[in-house]
Design an enzyme around this catalytic site. Sequence first.
Site, mmCIF file in Angstrom:
data_model
loop_
_atom_site.group_PDB
_atom_site.id
_atom_site.type_symbol
_atom_site.label_atom_id
_atom_site.label_comp_id
_atom_site.label_asym_id
_atom_site.label_seq_id
_atom_site.Cartn_x
_atom_site.Cartn_y
_atom_site.Cartn_z
ATOM 1 N N HIS A 12 19.283 103.671 86.831
ATOM 2 C CA HIS A 12 18.494 103.248 85.668
ATOM 3 C C HIS A 12 17.039 102.958 86.072
ATOM 4 O O HIS A 12 16.429 102.001 85.601
ATOM 5 C CB HIS A 12 19.164 102.072 84.939
ATOM 6 C CG HIS A 12 19.382 100.833 85.755
ATOM 7 N ND1 HIS A 12 20.485 100.026 85.596
ATOM 8 C CD2 HIS A 12 18.636 100.241 86.731
ATOM 9 C CE1 HIS A 12 20.407 98.991 86.427
ATOM 10 N NE2 HIS A 12 19.298 99.109 87.122
ATOM 11 N N HIS A 59 17.058 92.446 84.574
ATOM 12 C CA HIS A 59 16.115 92.240 85.676
ATOM 13 C C HIS A 59 15.134 91.136 85.290
ATOM 14 O O HIS A 59 13.948 91.382 85.090
ATOM 15 C CB HIS A 59 15.373 93.537 85.984
ATOM 16 C CG HIS A 59 16.273 94.702 86.270
ATOM 17 N ND1 HIS A 59 16.973 95.379 85.292
ATOM 18 C CD2 HIS A 59 16.597 95.311 87.439
ATOM 19 C CE1 HIS A 59 17.681 96.349 85.846
ATOM 20 N NE2 HIS A 59 17.475 96.330 87.142
ATOM 21 N N HIS A 193 18.663 101.984 97.344
ATOM 22 C CA HIS A 193 17.245 101.624 97.235
ATOM 23 C C HIS A 193 17.015 100.204 97.714
ATOM 24 O O HIS A 193 17.891 99.355 97.621
ATOM 25 C CB HIS A 193 16.693 101.840 95.825
ATOM 26 C CG HIS A 193 17.291 101.042 94.690
ATOM 27 N ND1 HIS A 193 18.620 101.018 94.380
ATOM 28 C CD2 HIS A 193 16.689 100.254 93.772
ATOM 29 C CE1 HIS A 193 18.816 100.258 93.302
ATOM 30 N NE2 HIS A 193 17.665 99.772 92.909
ATOM 31 N N GLU A 240 23.753 97.262 93.305
ATOM 32 C CA GLU A 240 23.936 97.619 91.887
ATOM 33 C C GLU A 240 25.121 98.578 91.702
ATOM 34 O O GLU A 240 25.692 98.666 90.618
ATOM 35 C CB GLU A 240 22.656 98.262 91.326
ATOM 36 C CG GLU A 240 21.507 97.284 91.166
ATOM 37 C CD GLU A 240 20.316 97.873 90.429
ATOM 38 O OE1 GLU A 240 19.457 97.095 90.020
ATOM 39 O OE2 GLU A 240 20.234 99.108 90.271
#
Length: 280
Positions: A12, A59, A193, A240
């Site tokens: 995302h 977030h 990431h 995630e």
Amino acid sequence: MARITAGLATSHIPALGAAADHGKASEPYWVPAFEGYDWTREWEASEKPDVVILVYNDHASAFDMRVIPTFAIGCADSFKPADEGWGPRPVPLVEGHADLAWHIAQSLILDEFDMTIINEMDVDHGLTVPLTMIFGQPEAWPCKVIPLAVNVVTYPPPSGNRCWMLGEAIARAVESFPESLNVQIWGTGGMSHQLQGPRAGLINAKWDNRFLDRLEGDTQELRHIAHIEYLREAGSEGIELVMWLIMRGALGARTRTLHRHYHVPASNTAVGHIVLEPVT
Ligand SMILES: [Fe+2]
């Protein structure tokens, strides 16, 4: 009866949303990332899901250090795109399915998953970027969306095994809803990431692809990956990926892959996407 007919997972990455919003998706840098979603957009046009249960993480848009729910379900009639610092994304209002969401909340809590019930919440790129990647830029989203938010920002996030079990419980909840609905479940976030520290920009394509390999078929290895392995192999934000396991758990013992896409880099992360269907 409602049925989960398929599941998909996707990164995302906020930059994908920004590229779409600013008309840059056809620029050479972005084309390889976006074209991996062409198949899915066509497939969804014929699948026509009534509802998507969209597993994502907030977030620091709706939640921050004051409130950190491990698992939260959005039971409202609608959810506005959040202002993440540059104004809300120019995307449609997200319409919920309050009846199904409340049913799932009740079923999960009585099934011993202590969900947080959210009746008012803005949704950030974690939820809206997947909608853009899968549905493009319509006037209105073509289905209802039940947001299911997972804490993967503040330690400790839930274990992969707990996420898988939650997926199994979601499947039981959906199957006990009396209305006939075509329901999909999406897991979002990842893949490898890291946004900060000396390893910022870490991408581990080999490990990511091995993760994708193990979403297929009947292996349950992924539910036992320890947090430390995500951190070491997929970077600090690779955790995630536990959200993908909620989707995978909801599909049952065995899955078949309909489509798979992996591309690096997009922004400073890997793009991963897979479409699965349950095999009964
Ligand atoms: Fe994220």
